[in-house]
Design a protein around this motif. Structure first.
Motif, PDB file in Angstrom:
ATOM      1  N   ASN A   1     -19.664  -7.216  -3.265  1.00  0.00           N
ATOM      2  CA  ASN A   1     -18.579  -7.792  -2.469  1.00  0.00           C
ATOM      3  C   ASN A   1     -17.328  -8.038  -3.302  1.00  0.00           C
ATOM      4  OD1 ASN A   1     -20.189  -7.819  -0.153  1.00  0.00           O
ATOM      5  ND2 ASN A   1     -21.017  -9.844  -0.624  1.00  0.00           N
ATOM      6  N   SER A   2     -17.512  -8.476  -4.534  1.00  0.00           N
ATOM      7  CA  SER A   2     -16.361  -8.716  -5.405  1.00  0.00           C
ATOM      8  C   SER A   2     -15.625  -7.425  -5.704  1.00  0.00           C
ATOM      9  CB  SER A   2     -16.823  -9.371  -6.716  1.00  0.00           C
ATOM     10  OG  SER A   2     -17.396 -10.636  -6.476  1.00  0.00           O
ATOM     11  N   TYR A   3     -16.384  -6.340  -5.861  1.00  0.00           N
ATOM     12  CA  TYR A   3     -15.751  -5.046  -6.104  1.00  0.00           C
ATOM     13  C   TYR A   3     -14.931  -4.606  -4.888  1.00  0.00           C
ATOM     14  CZ  TYR A   3     -15.298   0.016  -6.332  1.00  0.00           C
ATOM     15  OH  TYR A   3     -14.810   1.284  -6.279  1.00  0.00           O
ATOM     16  N   ILE A   4     -15.502  -4.755  -3.685  1.00  0.00           N
ATOM     17  CA  ILE A   4     -14.775  -4.381  -2.463  1.00  0.00           C
ATOM     18  C   ILE A   4     -13.524  -5.236  -2.321  1.00  0.00           C
ATOM     19  CG2 ILE A   4     -14.898  -4.254   0.042  1.00  0.00           C
ATOM     20  CD1 ILE A   4     -16.576  -2.138  -1.367  1.00  0.00           C
ATOM     21  N   GLU A   5     -13.647  -6.540  -2.568  1.00  0.00           N
ATOM     22  CA  GLU A   5     -12.491  -7.437  -2.471  1.00  0.00           C
ATOM     23  C   GLU A   5     -11.424  -7.070  -3.494  1.00  0.00           C
ATOM     24  OE1 GLU A   5     -14.178 -11.274  -2.987  1.00  0.00           O
ATOM     25  OE2 GLU A   5     -15.241 -11.264  -1.060  1.00  0.00           O
ATOM     26  N   HIS A   6     -11.872  -6.664  -4.672  1.00  0.00           N
ATOM     27  CA  HIS A   6     -10.916  -6.244  -5.703  1.00  0.00           C
ATOM     28  C   HIS A   6     -10.145  -5.007  -5.255  1.00  0.00           C
ATOM     29  CE1 HIS A   6      -9.311  -5.074  -9.631  1.00  0.00           C
ATOM     30  NE2 HIS A   6      -9.804  -3.868  -9.406  1.00  0.00           N
ATOM     31  N   ALA A   7     -10.877  -4.050  -4.653  1.00  0.00           N
ATOM     32  CA  ALA A   7     -10.216  -2.829  -4.177  1.00  0.00           C
ATOM     33  C   ALA A   7      -9.190  -3.155  -3.094  1.00  0.00           C
ATOM     34  CB  ALA A   7     -11.267  -1.844  -3.645  1.00  0.00           C
ATOM     35  N   ILE A   8      -9.547  -4.055  -2.167  1.00  0.00           N
ATOM     36  CA  ILE A   8      -8.614  -4.454  -1.110  1.00  0.00           C
ATOM     37  C   ILE A   8      -7.408  -5.156  -1.702  1.00  0.00           C
ATOM     38  CG2 ILE A   8      -8.336  -5.949   0.910  1.00  0.00           C
ATOM     39  CD1 ILE A   8     -11.265  -5.376   1.591  1.00  0.00           C
ATOM     40  N   ALA A   9      -7.661  -6.064  -2.665  1.00  0.00           N
ATOM     41  CA  ALA A   9      -6.554  -6.788  -3.298  1.00  0.00           C
ATOM     42  C   ALA A   9      -5.622  -5.838  -4.025  1.00  0.00           C
ATOM     43  CB  ALA A   9      -7.109  -7.838  -4.254  1.00  0.00           C
ATOM     44  N   SER A  10      -6.209  -4.822  -4.676  1.00  0.00           N
ATOM     45  CA  SER A  10      -5.378  -3.846  -5.400  1.00  0.00           C
ATOM     46  C   SER A  10      -4.500  -3.065  -4.427  1.00  0.00           C
ATOM     47  CB  SER A  10      -6.273  -2.887  -6.192  1.00  0.00           C
ATOM     48  OG  SER A  10      -7.013  -3.586  -7.151  1.00  0.00           O
ATOM     49  N   LYS A  11      -5.092  -2.650  -3.293  1.00  0.00           N
ATOM     50  CA  LYS A  11      -4.312  -1.889  -2.306  1.00  0.00           C
ATOM     51  C   LYS A  11      -3.239  -2.770  -1.665  1.00  0.00           C
ATOM     52  CE  LYS A  11      -7.544   1.736  -1.254  1.00  0.00           C
ATOM     53  NZ  LYS A  11      -7.802   2.777  -0.288  1.00  0.00           N
ATOM     54  N   THR A  12      -3.563  -4.018  -1.432  1.00  0.00           N
ATOM     55  CA  THR A  12      -2.572  -4.945  -0.884  1.00  0.00           C
ATOM     56  C   THR A  12      -1.413  -5.119  -1.853  1.00  0.00           C
ATOM     57  OG1 THR A  12      -4.308  -6.110   0.328  1.00  0.00           O
ATOM     58  CG2 THR A  12      -2.224  -7.269  -0.001  1.00  0.00           C
ATOM     59  N   ALA A  13      -1.741  -5.196  -3.149  1.00  0.00           N
ATOM     60  CA  ALA A  13      -0.694  -5.326  -4.160  1.00  0.00           C
ATOM     61  C   ALA A  13       0.179  -4.074  -4.200  1.00  0.00           C
ATOM     62  CB  ALA A  13      -1.320  -5.583  -5.524  1.00  0.00           C
ATOM     63  N   GLU A  14      -0.439  -2.891  -4.020  1.00  0.00           N
ATOM     64  CA  GLU A  14       0.337  -1.644  -4.001  1.00  0.00           C
ATOM     65  C   GLU A  14       1.299  -1.640  -2.812  1.00  0.00           C
ATOM     66  OE1 GLU A  14      -2.489   1.472  -3.894  1.00  0.00           O
ATOM     67  OE2 GLU A  14      -3.389   0.969  -5.841  1.00  0.00           O
ATOM     68  N   ALA A  15       0.762  -2.045  -1.638  1.00  0.00           N
ATOM     69  CA  ALA A  15       1.620  -2.079  -0.450  1.00  0.00           C
ATOM     70  C   ALA A  15       2.759  -3.073  -0.635  1.00  0.00           C
ATOM     71  CB  ALA A  15       0.782  -2.435   0.777  1.00  0.00           C
ATOM     72  N   SER A  16       2.489  -4.198  -1.269  1.00  0.00           N
ATOM     73  CA  SER A  16       3.519  -5.208  -1.498  1.00  0.00           C
ATOM     74  C   SER A  16       4.608  -4.680  -2.426  1.00  0.00           C
ATOM     75  CB  SER A  16       2.887  -6.473  -2.093  1.00  0.00           C
ATOM     76  OG  SER A  16       1.971  -7.053  -1.185  1.00  0.00           O
TER      77      SER A  16
ATOM     78  N   ILE B   1       5.388  -1.554  -2.791  1.00  0.00           N
ATOM     79  CA  ILE B   1       6.162  -0.557  -2.041  1.00  0.00           C
ATOM     80  C   ILE B   1       7.178  -1.245  -1.125  1.00  0.00           C
ATOM     81  CG2 ILE B   1       5.989   1.207  -0.241  1.00  0.00           C
ATOM     82  CD1 ILE B   1       3.296   2.007  -1.435  1.00  0.00           C
ATOM     83  N   LEU B   2       6.756  -2.289  -0.426  1.00  0.00           N
ATOM     84  CA  LEU B   2       7.668  -3.036   0.451  1.00  0.00           C
ATOM     85  C   LEU B   2       8.839  -3.618  -0.329  1.00  0.00           C
ATOM     86  CD1 LEU B   2       5.245  -4.915   2.874  1.00  0.00           C
ATOM     87  CD2 LEU B   2       6.985  -3.239   3.497  1.00  0.00           C
ATOM     88  N   GLU B   3       8.538  -4.143  -1.507  1.00  0.00           N
ATOM     89  CA  GLU B   3       9.595  -4.732  -2.325  1.00  0.00           C
ATOM     90  C   GLU B   3      10.626  -3.672  -2.729  1.00  0.00           C
ATOM     91  OE1 GLU B   3      10.086  -7.253  -6.516  1.00  0.00           O
ATOM     92  OE2 GLU B   3       8.105  -6.674  -5.771  1.00  0.00           O
ATOM     93  N   PHE B   4      10.126  -2.507  -3.109  1.00  0.00           N
ATOM     94  CA  PHE B   4      11.029  -1.420  -3.499  1.00  0.00           C
ATOM     95  C   PHE B   4      11.858  -0.956  -2.300  1.00  0.00           C
ATOM     96  CE2 PHE B   4      11.786   3.172  -3.728  1.00  0.00           C
ATOM     97  CZ  PHE B   4      12.504   3.254  -4.909  1.00  0.00           C
ATOM     98  N   ILE B   5      11.193  -0.788  -1.145  1.00  0.00           N
ATOM     99  CA  ILE B   5      11.906  -0.318   0.059  1.00  0.00           C
ATOM    100  C   ILE B   5      12.970  -1.325   0.485  1.00  0.00           C
ATOM    101  CG2 ILE B   5      11.638   0.198   2.508  1.00  0.00           C
ATOM    102  CD1 ILE B   5       8.920   1.411   1.860  1.00  0.00           C
ATOM    103  N   ASP B   6      12.620  -2.593   0.467  1.00  0.00           N
ATOM    104  CA  ASP B   6      13.577  -3.625   0.883  1.00  0.00           C
ATOM    105  C   ASP B   6      14.817  -3.639  -0.002  1.00  0.00           C
ATOM    106  OD1 ASP B   6      12.013  -4.407   2.991  1.00  0.00           O
ATOM    107  OD2 ASP B   6      11.001  -6.031   1.903  1.00  0.00           O
TER     108      ASP B   6
ATOM    109  N   ALA C   1       4.263   0.879   5.372  1.00  0.00           N
ATOM    110  CA  ALA C   1       3.772  -0.062   4.359  1.00  0.00           C
ATOM    111  C   ALA C   1       3.326  -1.365   4.989  1.00  0.00           C
ATOM    112  CB  ALA C   1       4.863  -0.310   3.318  1.00  0.00           C
ATOM    113  N   VAL C   2       4.098  -1.826   6.002  1.00  0.00           N
ATOM    114  CA  VAL C   2       3.730  -3.084   6.679  1.00  0.00           C
ATOM    115  C   VAL C   2       2.400  -2.921   7.384  1.00  0.00           C
ATOM    116  CG1 VAL C   2       4.359  -4.646   8.554  1.00  0.00           C
ATOM    117  CG2 VAL C   2       6.094  -3.909   6.910  1.00  0.00           C
ATOM    118  N   ILE C   3       2.227  -1.787   8.050  1.00  0.00           N
ATOM    119  CA  ILE C   3       0.967  -1.529   8.754  1.00  0.00           C
ATOM    120  C   ILE C   3      -0.187  -1.443   7.748  1.00  0.00           C
ATOM    121  CG2 ILE C   3      -0.306   0.163  10.134  1.00  0.00           C
ATOM    122  CD1 ILE C   3       2.380   0.854  11.478  1.00  0.00           C
ATOM    123  N   ALA C   4       0.053  -0.750   6.618  1.00  0.00           N
ATOM    124  CA  ALA C   4      -0.986  -0.598   5.600  1.00  0.00           C
ATOM    125  C   ALA C   4      -1.385  -1.940   5.013  1.00  0.00           C
ATOM    126  CB  ALA C   4      -0.496   0.333   4.486  1.00  0.00           C
ATOM    127  N   LYS C   5      -0.373  -2.783   4.771  1.00  0.00           N
ATOM    128  CA  LYS C   5      -0.669  -4.094   4.186  1.00  0.00           C
ATOM    129  C   LYS C   5      -1.428  -4.971   5.165  1.00  0.00           C
ATOM    130  CE  LYS C   5       1.452  -8.075   1.946  1.00  0.00           C
ATOM    131  NZ  LYS C   5       2.695  -8.696   1.473  1.00  0.00           N
TER     132      LYS C   5
END
Length: 771
Positions: free
Chosen positions: A253-268, A270-275, A464-468
């Motif tokens: 579970n920690s590994y899955i949560e880490h993967a989700i957190a990493s993808k959320t950070a990537e989306a964030s 991207i949003l910061e760059f786009i904004d 990016a918003v949808i992905a996040k």
């Protein structure tokens, strides 16, 4: 080669050696069995106190989100440095300290509680089974003992050795739910229900995070189920079944949560760059739009002419191509800088850039080399030859990548120059148009470019918003760990059997080693194999009774039969028809020559022959003690011419001893050897021959004095007595030398005190006493 040596070379092992080997094992079988049983008992006790080991496993499927370097990905994502990882990287993440720290908190791996109750196996308490909780601030890795006293108090004991070598101990009484703070530790022991503290003693320890992580990694195994499978199996072993299950699930579970957190950070990111880009483009778009509208109103023109519109369209197309080239150049610059700095190399990718495949191959090889170096750095130091070798490969690949990027940038620069020339040509055509159309075209072009970029960024921002908002991991847990019902270890039965076998082997080894070092004579074979002097008798062990001869006390015993056999064998040593003179001796005291003389004399007298036993051991006489006779006068008195021979002869007034007389040694003289060498000794022998058929001389041991050697030449038979498990094998060599040196006739050996198995039948010494 010695017959009783143990030889491993089959070419040198004789039949006698094998027999000797098995004979030693047979004689010591009880010791071997006892060794095996004792070892099995110790192993069983050790196995009993070893905690049960439980195993739980979970499985994760690595989804298609983990792409290889050849798969395409979004150019904008690449510009932000978001790369892909391979399966080895995912395994590394699962074994990382970050995942371990998350697991420690979820499964509470730092706190260990044990209940100690007498001689029972210590029971580890986990979760709700623990009757107390420790809130530790300071004092990790110390083993504490808790002894309940009453509903309010408990005794706390501890002993610990610090890293600097100093040792401290602690033993005090405290109150539940009160903080304990001193220089060594600081914690609070919380107890909700004192009645649950039903064990006599508890132990607890709070591991430091460092030690807890080491303990976690020691007991975990993570790997692919098969070589080509995308399924990862997580196996965890623990002394507590529930904790094994919790840890296996927590890691997954920690590994899955880490993967989700990493993808959320990537989306964030991207949003910061786009904004940021949207803010800049928004200002430019508004400005260009206002300028265009203002100019249209000023010249009362709404659109360009057909010719002007074609020039503006081509110019926009060429400038768009230049923008794409700029993106590629920026990406190549980013890769070059990362390779130059050596950072984030495992996430590099050229997917989506439509660049030369050779660059992707080189990056893939670099990443493989980096993965190969990781375990080497954990196993060896940097100066090790293997680490140096892989570092040279990595440096060479980095150099080749930099060269490749420079070549690609050169090719891109050429295309950029051509596009720039086309842009200039179109600008010249635009310059030929009237001023009003030129300015309107420029404003129209600026507005169109800004509008397209703005639309592109809005589209990407929406994605990016949808992905996040809906981020999920491409990986998923396939199998969750279940509570193991049965332990996988320790294999207590196997450990007990191993202990038994080891004990038997140690017992056999000890017996053989002791047998190799044991230089004592053990049985008839030891005598027969070491000397040519005949073995005329083998007397089994028996208990002697003071004042009685065994052959008369128990005539049907094995010992009595052995003495009768010895009596028969003596007839082969001497064919004399006159009185028979027999001398008995030994090497050292305690070998049983006096007991031998008494019983052999008694068994001789049973044939009707008049027999007398003379104790010639005038230094340490024993005959009178065993037969409970007087020793006030004896043979020493006769040889010293103080008494007549007839006056020192003693009789035992029992019917069994009819025909058997004795002469004790008498007072101990200062010169026994001189008395034996005197002419009086020869006259005594002649006088005894005239009165008796059998004359026994019980002489002192030849290993101590030479008295026996003075009598043996005057004897018809000389009996050399040896005692099993007492006499040394070296004595046999001394007997050989004695026979050759003194030319002793009628010499025979009798082995005394032999212990036989209670089976078989053979020449008297197969019998055993009854009752």
């Amino acid at each position: 080669m010695s017959k009783n040596s143990i030889v491993l070379d089959n070419k040198e092992v004789g039949e006698v050696d094998i027999k000797e080997l098995f004979k030693i094992l047979k004689q010591n079988k009880l010791l071997i069995i006892l060794s095996g049983l004792l070892s099995a008992l110790l192993f069983s006790a050790y196995a009993y106190y070893q905690p049960n080991i439980y195993e739980a496993d979970s499985a994760i499927e690595i989804g298609p989100g983990q792409k290889s370097g050849s798969q395409k990905e979004d150019v904008l994502t690449m510009a932000l440095g978001v790369g892909n990882v391979n399966l080895d990287t995912e395994l590394g993440i699962m074994m990382s300290r970050k995942i371990a720290m998350t697991t420690l908190k979820k499964a509470n791996l730092t706190h260990r509680y044990f209940a100690i109750d007498g001689y029972k196996r210590p029971q580890e308490l986990y979760g709700e089974s623990a009757p107390f909780e420790v809130l530790m601030k300071h004092g990790q890795n110390v083993i504490f003992s808790l002894i309940p006293i009453n509903d309010e108090k408990y005794r706390l004991e501890a002993e610990y050795k610090e890293g600097n070598g100093t040792t401290w101990s602690y033993d005090k009484i405290h109150t539940y739910n009160k903080e304990i703070k001193n220089r060594y530790f600081d914690f609070t022991l919380l107890v909700n229900d004192v009645k649950k503290l039903d064990a006599k003693k508890y132990k607890f320890m709070v591991l430091s995070e460092r030690n807890a992580v080491k303990d976690l990694h020691k007991n975990i195994s993570i790997g692919q189920k098969t070589d080509k499978s995308s399924l990862i199996e997580i196996v965890y072993k623990d002394t507590v079944a529930l904790r094994a299950k919790d840890v296996a699930n927590s890691i997954a579970n920690s590994y899955i949560e880490h993967a989700i957190a990493s993808k959320t950070a990537e989306a964030s990111s991207i949003l910061e760059f786009i904004d940021q880009q949207l803010a800049d483009i928004d200002n430019g778009l508004k400005k260009s739009e206002n300028e265009l509208e203002d100019y249209k109103e000023s010249i009362s023109t709404v659109s360009l002419t057909f010719k002007a519109e074609g020039v503006v369209e081509k110019l926009s197309e060429y400038e768009s191509e230049l923008k794409k080239i700029d993106i590629k150049k920026k990406m190549l610059d980013t890769i070059y800088k990362k390779v130059q700095a050596g950072s984030d190399l495992e996430t590099l990718s050229v997917a989506g850039l439509n660049l030369d495949e050779s660059l992707g191959i080189l990056i893939s090889k670099l990443q493989d080399a980096l993965l190969e170096r990781r375990p080497l750095l954990q196993q060896y130091k940097i100066a090790h030859s293997k680490v140096k070798g892989i570092n040279r490969v990595i440096d060479q690949l980095k150099k080749m990548i930099r060269i490749n990027i420079k070549t690609l940038k050169g090719n891109i620069d050429q295309r950029q120059s051509l596009l720039a020339q086309n842009v200039n040509d179109q600008k010249e055509m635009l310059a030929a148009l009237p001023e009003s159309e030129r300015r309107l075209g420029r404003l129209q072009r600026n507005f169109t470019v800004n509008e397209k970029v703005y639309s592109f960024l809005l589209e990407k921002r929406a994605s990016a918003v949808i992905a996040k908002a809906g981020t999920i991991s491409a990986n998923k847990v396939i199998d969750t760990a279940v509570l193991p019902l049965h332990p996988i270890g320790p294999k207590r039965a196997l450990m007990s059997i191993s202990g038994l076998l080891l004990g038997l082997l140690l017992g056999i080894g000890f017996v053989l080693f002791r047998g190799h070092l044991d230089t004592r004579i053990k049985d008839e074979d030891d005598v027969k194999n070491a000397t040519s002097i005949p073995l005329i008798g083998a007397i089994p062990s028996f208990s002697a009774t003071e004042g009685k001869a065994k052959v008369l006390e128990a005539p049907k015993s094995a010992a009595s039969e052995a003495f009768r056999t010895l009596r028969t064998n003596l007839s082969f040593l001497s064919q004399s028809e006159d009185s028979l003179v027999i001398t008995t001796t030994s090497t050292i005291s305690g070998e049983g020559k006096t007991t031998m003389s008494i019983n052999l004399g008694a068994v001789m007298s049973l044939t009707g022959k008049r027999t007398i036993i003379v104790d010639l051991d005038m230094r340490k006489p024993q005959l009178h003690k065993q037969l409970q006779l007087s020793n006030l006068k004896g043979i020493s008195s006769v040889l010293a011419k103080k008494e007549k021979l007839s006056d020192v002869i003693q009789h035992i007034h029992h019917a069994e001893y009819a025909g058997l007389d004795f002469i004790s040694s008498g007072p101990i003289p200062p010169n026994p050897s001189e008395l034996i060498q005197s002419d009086m000794m020869a006259r005594v022998i002649e006088e005894l021959k005239s009165e008796y058929d059998i004359i026994f001389f019980d002489t002192p041991p030849v290993g101590l004095v030479t008295d026996a050697l003075l009598v043996m030449p005057q004897s018809d038979i000389s009996i050399y007595v040896l005692r099993a498990r007492y006499s040394e094998k070296e004595f046999l060599k001394e007997i050989e030398q004695m026979k050759e040196t003194h030319n002793i006739k009628g010499l025979g050996i009798v082995l005394n005190d032999i212990k036989y198995e209670k089976s078989g039948y053979g020449y008297g010494h197969g019998y055993y006493e009854e009752g």
